[in-house]
Motif scaffolding. Structure first.
Motif, PDB file in Angstrom:
ATOM      1  N   UNK A  40       0.833  -1.206   0.000  1.00 39.45           N
ATOM      2  CA  UNK A  40       0.000   0.000   0.000  1.00 39.45           C
ATOM      3  C   UNK A  40       0.868   1.257   0.000  1.00 39.45           C
ATOM      4  N   UNK A  41       0.242   2.375  -0.330  1.00 38.59           N
ATOM      5  CA  UNK A  41       0.971   3.639  -0.325  1.00 38.59           C
ATOM      6  C   UNK A  41       1.465   3.996   1.069  1.00 38.59           C
ATOM      7  N   UNK A  42       0.695   3.629   2.081  1.00 40.71           N
ATOM      8  CA  UNK A  42       1.142   3.900   3.455  1.00 40.71           C
ATOM      9  C   UNK A  42       2.454   3.174   3.740  1.00 40.71           C
ATOM     10  N   UNK A  43       2.514   1.947   3.314  1.00 37.68           N
ATOM     11  CA  UNK A  43       3.737   1.165   3.540  1.00 37.68           C
ATOM     12  C   UNK A  43       4.898   1.811   2.780  1.00 37.68           C
ATOM     13  N   UNK A  44       4.624   2.235   1.550  1.00 36.68           N
ATOM     14  CA  UNK A  44       5.691   2.866   0.774  1.00 36.68           C
ATOM     15  C   UNK A  44       6.180   4.149   1.449  1.00 36.68           C
ATOM     16  N   UNK A  45       5.224   4.914   1.985  1.00 39.66           N
ATOM     17  CA  UNK A  45       5.616   6.164   2.660  1.00 39.66           C
ATOM     18  C   UNK A  45       6.487   5.877   3.877  1.00 39.66           C
TER      19      UNK A  45
END
Lengths: 255, 428
Positions: A139-144
């Motif tokens: 997810x984008x959260x993980x990437x951030x």
């Protein structure tokens, strides 16, 4: 056959490079001279090629002829362009069993230091193109989270930024800090995990063991995922020795 | 031009320490040689170092990456795990309190300083042949290395093997005490080779089959056997059907032992360790002496009779698939006719080691590949790539069957199951 093709290809690549750098009829002559050695005539060759490419066929089976890594494998890392000091340290670690991977331990067990150094220098000098950035499956959260740890670390937990040692473009630094580009997330996760659990170690003080020890499993996944999405930098060469002041002492990287 | 990819014979733990022992033996046997080097005591220790290499003491008594001769190396055996002892001159944990008499008695009788019986993983059955002079030189050398404080680890043997008195029975069956007795009918060179091979070299530890009691009978000496725990087959040195060297030239045998590669075959597996740690360090004279002796072991034995080949559709399918795999992956180095490019790429046509009844070694070479050892004579070896990650069990079986039978080779076809069983061998 394949080996011969590989050999011819590597020679012609070298020849092309030479020609680009310094137009000389020699490269053309070299290519021409090799023409009669096409695979169909391989039997005419009386001796095995006296080249590193030929000697490193056992390595090429998993790491590719130029150490570029193998596209369809999660566990065979890219070697090309990593600093020779780093690669040499790993070869020694596999030889004496400090790093555990049976096929590598087996291949290197009875090889001499100068040969390991030559292997390291060979792959350090290779510059095959980096693979296209991975399409993230997290997810984008993980990437951030991954981006944040990689670029800034987490001082509250004693985690330095990856970029502080591996370079702002993650190409590593001479003589012994590896670049982090072109590696599969599964490979990076496995290495950080091995450090966390103490199954991968380096010469004391083992800075990566200290850093990895502060990471959670979630951090590891995020860091590995974000690193794999990075594009190739214009200059993929490791930073010169001493470019960065390291935030902590590393036994394998003389300060 | 045939080559033999000889697979070494020693169990990872019970390695044949013959290189070093051989060297020791050689050194002991030829004290008259032109050793016109350093001064007196130093010369003895130097000689001892050479002999310790011939005996390959380091292979077992030093952990990889660990301190020289500090012991503690685990030696898995079918009966449990043994840990090698500290043989540095440390007084408390090594052999610092030993005398030369006690050291000789240990080598010669298989009893430790306190009278305790040694487990036969220590090849005292071979070392008993070492002369007193050579034993003293080795002892002198061991006294000169850096003392390391490292207490010996207790062995971890299963019942009933943890009962040391069982060793008495083993000794009765398999141990004959006594220094090497030269054969007056043979040349000095032959005797020197025999002394090294039978004594310090302890070649029989791997090249003689080990039975269920962990013993090997003298009548079967050098007839070959599967090395326990290592899953490599140590070929017979007496049969020309296996690794018998009867039709090898002395130069090829010497290259094989001293450099790890030759025009007939290259060294892989446990034998690579022997060459790396031990044999490559021997003098040309000693290597030649061993070659002369080893060649004589196989002389007179008839060449192997053709083995009946598996007939039928399955076999011809294997050969067809095998040729396809071979042409695609192997022929670029080993040649369409299996002649190789020696000494870097061993010949397969006529190569004894791939036609032996046991197909363990060729299967493992295809699966795991390997490098011959780095030696002074061949410091940057060419190697064989691993194919475990590329070829299926069927393809491995096919290509191994093919090389065992093509070009006049007389081996038998193997099954995909045999190939599959060895996939985990590296991890054992």
């Amino acid at each position: 056959m394949r080996r011969m093709k590989t050999f011819l290809r590597s020679i012609s690549v070298q020849a092309r490079r030479r020609r680009l750098a310094r137009p000389t009829p020699f490269a053309a002559l070299l290519l021409w001279a090799l023409v009669p050695l096409r695979p169909a005539h391989a039997q005419a060759i009386e001796r095995a090629p006296d080249t590193m490419e030929a000697r490193l066929q056992p390595c090429a089976a998993c790491h590719g002829a130029q150490g570029q890594g193998v596209a369809n494998s999660d566990s065979f890392p890219r070697l090309a362009g990593k600093p020779a000091g780093y690669l040499y340290n790993q070869l020694v670690a596999f030889r004496i069993g400090r790093r555990h991977y049976a096929p590598m331990n087996y291949l290197l067990e009875f090889q001499l230091d100068p040969y390991l150094r030559a292997m390291a220098e060979f792959y350090a000098a290779q510059r095959p193109p980096l693979p296209a950035p991975a399409v993230p499956i997290v997810s984008n959260d993980v990437l951030r989270l991954g981006q944040s740890i990689v670029m800034h670390g987490d001082p509250s937990r004693g985690i330095p930024a990856c970029s502080g040692c591996h370079g702002p473009s993650f190409t590593g630094m001479e003589p012994a800090i590896p670049g982090l580009l072109g590696l599969k997330p599964s490979y990076i996760s496995a290495q950080l995990g091995a450090w966390r659990y103490g199954t991968r170690t380096a010469t004391a003080p083992d800075c990566m063991q200290i850093v990895a020890g502060h990471l959670t499993e979630g951090d590891v996944t995020a860091v590995a995922a974000w690193l794999s999405t990075l594009p190739s930098p214009e200059n993929a060469a490791p930073l010169p020795r001493g470019t960065l002041a390291l935030p902590l002492a590393c036994g394998s990287e003389p300060s | 031009m045939e080559n033999i990819v000889k697979m070494p014979l020693r169990p990872r733990n019970m390695r044949v320490r013959w290189g070093r022992w051989l060297a020791l033996a050689v050194a002991l046997c030829l004290p008259i040689e032109a050793r016109s080097q350093p001064a007196a005591t130093d010369t003895v220790a130097k000689q001892g170092e050479y002999l310790a290499r011939a005996g390959d003491c380091v292979a077992c008594h030093t952990n990889p990456g660990g301190k020289l001769f500090a012991g503690g190396r685990p030696m898995p055996t079918p009966f449990g795990t043994l840990y090698t002892s500290n043989i540095t001159p440390d007084a408390a944990t090594g052999i610092g309190k030993w005398s030369a008499d006690e050291f000789y008695a240990m080598l010669h009788t298989g009893r430790s300083r306190d009278g305790g019986l040694l487990y036969p993983a220590m090849p005292f059955g071979a070392y008993t042949k070492v002369t007193r002079t050579d034993s003293d030189a080795i002892f002198s050398y061991l006294r000169s290395v850096v003392p390391v404080s490292a207490p010996n680890k207790p062995h971890d043997l299963r019942f009933p093997y943890n009962n040391r008195s069982l060793i008495l029975g083993w000794r009765t069956l398999y141990f004959t005490e006594g220094e090497y007795k030269p054969d007056a009918a043979k040349s000095g060179e032959w005797n020197r080779g025999a002394y090294l091979v039978q004594g310090l070299g302890h070649c029989a530890m791997c090249h003689t089959a080990i039975n269920a009691l962990g013993g090997s009978s003298e009548a079967q000496a050098f007839q070959g056997g599967l090395i326990p725990m290592q899953n490599w087959y140590a070929p017979s040195l007496t049969s020309n059907k296996e690794a018998g060297l009867g039709d090898w030239s002395i130069a090829d045998i010497s290259d094989y032992l001293g450099k790890g590669v030759s025009h007939r075959g290259a060294v892989y597996g446990p034998m690579a360790e022997v060459v790396y740690n031990s044999l490559q360090h021997l003098t040309a004279g000693d290597t030649r002496a061993m070659s002369v002796y080893l060649k004589s072991l196989a002389e007179g034995s008839p060449p192997g009779a053709p083995v009946s080949t598996v007939a039928g559709a399955e076999s011809s399918l294997l050969m067809t698939l095998g040729k396809t795999v071979y042409d695609g992956h192997c022929a670029s180095c080993h040649g369409a006719q299996g002649r190789g490019l020696t000494p870097q790429y061993p010949p397969l046509a006529g190569n004894q080691s791939i036609q032996m009844e046991s197909a363990v070694n060729p299967i493992r070479m295809v699966l795991n590949g390997g490098y011959p050892p780095g030696t002074a004579g061949n410091p940057m070896p060419h190697g064989m790539p691993p194919y475990a990650q590329i070829l299926s069990d069927d393809e491995v079986a096919a290509v191994v069957s093919y090389i065992r039978r093509a070009w006049g080779n007389r081996g038998t076809a193997i099954s995909a199951r045999q190939a599959n069983e060895l996939r985990s061998a590296l991890l054992d």
